[in-house]
Design a protein around this motif. Structure first.
Motif, PDB file in Angstrom:
ATOM      1  N   MET A   1       0.834  -1.197   0.000  1.00  0.00           N
ATOM      2  CA  MET A   1       0.000   0.000   0.000  1.00  0.00           C
ATOM      3  C   MET A   1       0.876   1.258   0.000  1.00  0.00           C
ATOM      4  SD  MET A   1      -2.905   1.614   0.199  1.00  0.00           S
ATOM      5  CE  MET A   1      -4.059   0.308   0.539  1.00  0.00           C
ATOM      6  N   PRO A   2       0.763   2.122  -1.002  1.00  0.00           N
ATOM      7  CA  PRO A   2       1.548   3.359  -1.001  1.00  0.00           C
ATOM      8  C   PRO A   2       1.193   4.260   0.182  1.00  0.00           C
ATOM      9  CG  PRO A   2       0.587   2.929  -3.164  1.00  0.00           C
ATOM     10  CD  PRO A   2      -0.048   1.964  -2.216  1.00  0.00           C
ATOM     11  N   ILE A   3       2.145   5.057   0.588  1.00  0.00           N
ATOM     12  CA  ILE A   3       1.942   6.122   1.568  1.00  0.00           C
ATOM     13  C   ILE A   3       1.917   7.438   0.815  1.00  0.00           C
ATOM     14  CG2 ILE A   3       2.995   7.369   3.499  1.00  0.00           C
ATOM     15  CD1 ILE A   3       4.192   4.707   4.428  1.00  0.00           C
ATOM     16  N   ALA A   4       0.968   8.309   1.137  1.00  0.00           N
ATOM     17  CA  ALA A   4       0.869   9.616   0.486  1.00  0.00           C
ATOM     18  C   ALA A   4       1.454  10.690   1.396  1.00  0.00           C
ATOM     19  CB  ALA A   4      -0.585   9.941   0.160  1.00  0.00           C
ATOM     20  N   VAL A   5       2.463  11.371   0.896  1.00  0.00           N
ATOM     21  CA  VAL A   5       3.076  12.484   1.623  1.00  0.00           C
ATOM     22  C   VAL A   5       2.394  13.773   1.174  1.00  0.00           C
ATOM     23  CG1 VAL A   5       5.215  13.718   2.111  1.00  0.00           C
ATOM     24  CG2 VAL A   5       5.256  11.231   1.763  1.00  0.00           C
ATOM     25  N   ILE A   6       1.827  14.505   2.123  1.00  0.00           N
ATOM     26  CA  ILE A   6       0.989  15.668   1.833  1.00  0.00           C
ATOM     27  C   ILE A   6       1.695  16.951   2.250  1.00  0.00           C
ATOM     28  CG2 ILE A   6      -1.226  16.788   2.333  1.00  0.00           C
ATOM     29  CD1 ILE A   6      -1.509  14.153   0.828  1.00  0.00           C
ATOM     30  N   ASP A   7       1.558  17.995   1.435  1.00  0.00           N
ATOM     31  CA  ASP A   7       2.028  19.323   1.849  1.00  0.00           C
ATOM     32  C   ASP A   7       1.070  20.392   1.329  1.00  0.00           C
ATOM     33  OD1 ASP A   7       4.516  20.871   3.027  1.00  0.00           O
ATOM     34  OD2 ASP A   7       3.861  21.967   1.256  1.00  0.00           O
ATOM     35  N   PHE A   8       0.713  21.323   2.212  1.00  0.00           N
ATOM     36  CA  PHE A   8      -0.107  22.476   1.853  1.00  0.00           C
ATOM     37  C   PHE A   8       0.710  23.754   1.932  1.00  0.00           C
ATOM     38  CE2 PHE A   8      -3.689  19.750   3.146  1.00  0.00           C
ATOM     39  CZ  PHE A   8      -4.675  20.117   2.241  1.00  0.00           C
ATOM     40  N   GLU A   9       0.425  24.692   1.031  1.00  0.00           N
ATOM     41  CA  GLU A   9       0.749  26.101   1.225  1.00  0.00           C
ATOM     42  C   GLU A   9      -0.580  26.799   1.497  1.00  0.00           C
ATOM     43  OE1 GLU A   9       3.804  26.928   1.582  1.00  0.00           O
ATOM     44  OE2 GLU A   9       4.511  24.967   0.872  1.00  0.00           O
ATOM     45  N   THR A  10      -0.559  27.805   2.339  1.00  0.00           N
ATOM     46  CA  THR A  10      -1.806  28.389   2.829  1.00  0.00           C
ATOM     47  C   THR A  10      -1.690  29.909   2.987  1.00  0.00           C
ATOM     48  OG1 THR A  10      -1.236  28.246   5.187  1.00  0.00           O
ATOM     49  CG2 THR A  10      -2.167  26.265   4.155  1.00  0.00           C
ATOM     50  N   THR A  11      -2.824  30.541   3.273  1.00  0.00           N
ATOM     51  CA  THR A  11      -2.837  31.995   3.501  1.00  0.00           C
ATOM     52  C   THR A  11      -2.519  32.356   4.943  1.00  0.00           C
ATOM     53  OG1 THR A  11      -5.212  32.034   4.000  1.00  0.00           O
ATOM     54  CG2 THR A  11      -4.560  32.318   1.686  1.00  0.00           C
ATOM     55  N   GLY A  12      -2.447  31.379   5.824  1.00  0.00           N
ATOM     56  CA  GLY A  12      -2.189  31.649   7.239  1.00  0.00           C
ATOM     57  C   GLY A  12      -1.934  30.366   7.990  1.00  0.00           C
ATOM     58  N   SER A  13      -1.914  30.464   9.318  1.00  0.00           N
ATOM     59  CA  SER A  13      -1.462  29.337  10.129  1.00  0.00           C
ATOM     60  C   SER A  13      -2.562  28.369  10.527  1.00  0.00           C
ATOM     61  CB  SER A  13      -0.775  29.851  11.396  1.00  0.00           C
ATOM     62  OG  SER A  13      -1.680  30.634  12.170  1.00  0.00           O
ATOM     63  N   SER A  14      -3.835  28.766  10.420  1.00  0.00           N
ATOM     64  CA  SER A  14      -4.884  27.898  10.930  1.00  0.00           C
ATOM     65  C   SER A  14      -6.198  28.110  10.194  1.00  0.00           C
ATOM     66  CB  SER A  14      -5.101  28.161  12.426  1.00  0.00           C
ATOM     67  OG  SER A  14      -6.262  27.514  12.902  1.00  0.00           O
ATOM     68  N   PRO A  15      -6.851  27.026   9.774  1.00  0.00           N
ATOM     69  CA  PRO A  15      -8.180  27.181   9.186  1.00  0.00           C
ATOM     70  C   PRO A  15      -9.194  27.709  10.190  1.00  0.00           C
ATOM     71  CG  PRO A  15      -7.625  24.855   9.454  1.00  0.00           C
ATOM     72  CD  PRO A  15      -6.394  25.633   9.751  1.00  0.00           C
ATOM     73  N   GLY A  16      -8.939  27.484  11.466  1.00  0.00           N
ATOM     74  CA  GLY A  16      -9.813  28.010  12.503  1.00  0.00           C
ATOM     75  C   GLY A  16      -9.801  29.524  12.579  1.00  0.00           C
ATOM     76  N   GLN A  17      -8.761  30.138  12.014  1.00  0.00           N
ATOM     77  CA  GLN A  17      -8.647  31.601  11.980  1.00  0.00           C
ATOM     78  C   GLN A  17      -8.972  32.143  10.592  1.00  0.00           C
ATOM     79  OE1 GLN A  17      -4.620  32.209  13.344  1.00  0.00           O
ATOM     80  NE2 GLN A  17      -5.157  31.891  15.497  1.00  0.00           N
ATOM     81  N   GLY A  18      -9.577  31.313   9.760  1.00  0.00           N
ATOM     82  CA  GLY A  18     -10.003  31.753   8.434  1.00  0.00           C
ATOM     83  C   GLY A  18      -9.010  31.528   7.326  1.00  0.00           C
ATOM     84  N   ALA A  19      -7.863  30.922   7.614  1.00  0.00           N
ATOM     85  CA  ALA A  19      -6.872  30.662   6.566  1.00  0.00           C
ATOM     86  C   ALA A  19      -7.375  29.557   5.637  1.00  0.00           C
ATOM     87  CB  ALA A  19      -5.535  30.265   7.174  1.00  0.00           C
ATOM     88  N   ARG A  20      -6.974  29.647   4.378  1.00  0.00           N
ATOM     89  CA  ARG A  20      -7.343  28.645   3.379  1.00  0.00           C
ATOM     90  C   ARG A  20      -6.095  28.188   2.635  1.00  0.00           C
ATOM     91  NH1 ARG A  20     -12.624  28.473   1.492  1.00  0.00           N
ATOM     92  NH2 ARG A  20     -11.903  26.515   0.523  1.00  0.00           N
ATOM     93  N   ALA A  21      -6.222  27.074   1.967  1.00  0.00           N
ATOM     94  CA  ALA A  21      -5.115  26.526   1.188  1.00  0.00           C
ATOM     95  C   ALA A  21      -4.920  27.319  -0.098  1.00  0.00           C
ATOM     96  CB  ALA A  21      -5.383  25.072   0.859  1.00  0.00           C
TER      97      ALA A  21
END
Length: 218
Positions: free
Chosen positions: A1-21
């Motif tokens: 089973m492959p492992i998926a390595v994920i990385d995001f760039e975003t507008t801020g540090s937390s989606p809870g503070q309104g940041a988006r990818a």
């Protein structure tokens, strides 16, 4: 089973503070090698602050023509379907993975089943397997391990690719310490187990794991 390595760039540090990818990448690792990749910019309509634009090189103008977030997340969910997940500083990426996937898959019970997938974290694993490293930032570890250059830091595909190479190094180190044949023998479940071990007690935990494996085999 492959492992998926994920990385995001975003507008801020937390989606809870309104940041988006603003960008996502997924790199597939299987049996000790990289076997696939996905990358896309993401349009959400959320403004990118100047300091984020300077850090990542991703501008508001670039995102104006990017595909919508829901489309991108559905694509990456399909690309990684069934794969366990890994990220560097996984708490950050897991938060955006969950937030963006929930928005993209609202009302789709089948798709949302992937939202709460567990992440293995290469920061936590590095602290346990390479405590002698100068620090455990991705750039530092890339230089310290002499990992292949994947391009500009703070772009999703470059960072995901470096993290994938770091994952392979971590799997190899763990395989050697456990007496396994190679990195392909180190699965996601074991990585998630290792990252919970107390840093000061890794050697003892490894010895217990080896003894447990021998007992089970016997």
């Amino acid at each position: 089973m492959p492992i998926a390595v994920i990385d995001f760039e975003t507008t801020g540090s937390s989606p809870g503070q309104g940041a988006r990818a603003t960008e996502i990448a997924a790199v597939l690792v299987d049996d000790g090698r990289i076997v696939g990749q996905y990358q896309s910019l993401i349009h959400t309509g959320v403004w990118v602050p100047p300091f984020i634009e300077q850090l990542t090189g991703i501008s508001n103008a670039m995102l104006a023509d990017a595909p919508p977030a829901a489309q991108v997340m559905r694509e990456v969910l399909a690309f990684t379907a069934g794969c366990p997940l890994v990220a560097h500083n996984a708490a950050f990426d897991r938060a955006f993975w969950r937030a963006e996937a929930l928005l993209a898959c609202e009302g789709d019970a089948t798709a949302t089943s992937a939202v709460d997938a567990s992440f293995a974290c290469t920061v936590r694993l590095s602290r346990r397997l390479f405590p002698q490293a100068p620090n455990h930032r991705l750039g530092t570890l890339a230089a310290w391990h002499r990992l292949p250059d994947a391009g500009r830091a703070h772009r999703a595909l470059a960072d995901a690719t470096v993290t994938a190479h770091l994952l392979l190094r971590l799997q190899q180190a763990l395989a050697e310490r456990l007496g396994h044949a190679g990195p392909g023998a180190i699965d996601h479940a074991l990585l998630c187990q290792v990252q919970t071990w107390p840093v000061a007690a890794v050697d003892k935990a490894l010895a217990r794991h080896i003894q447990s494996c021998r007992t089970s085999a016997g």
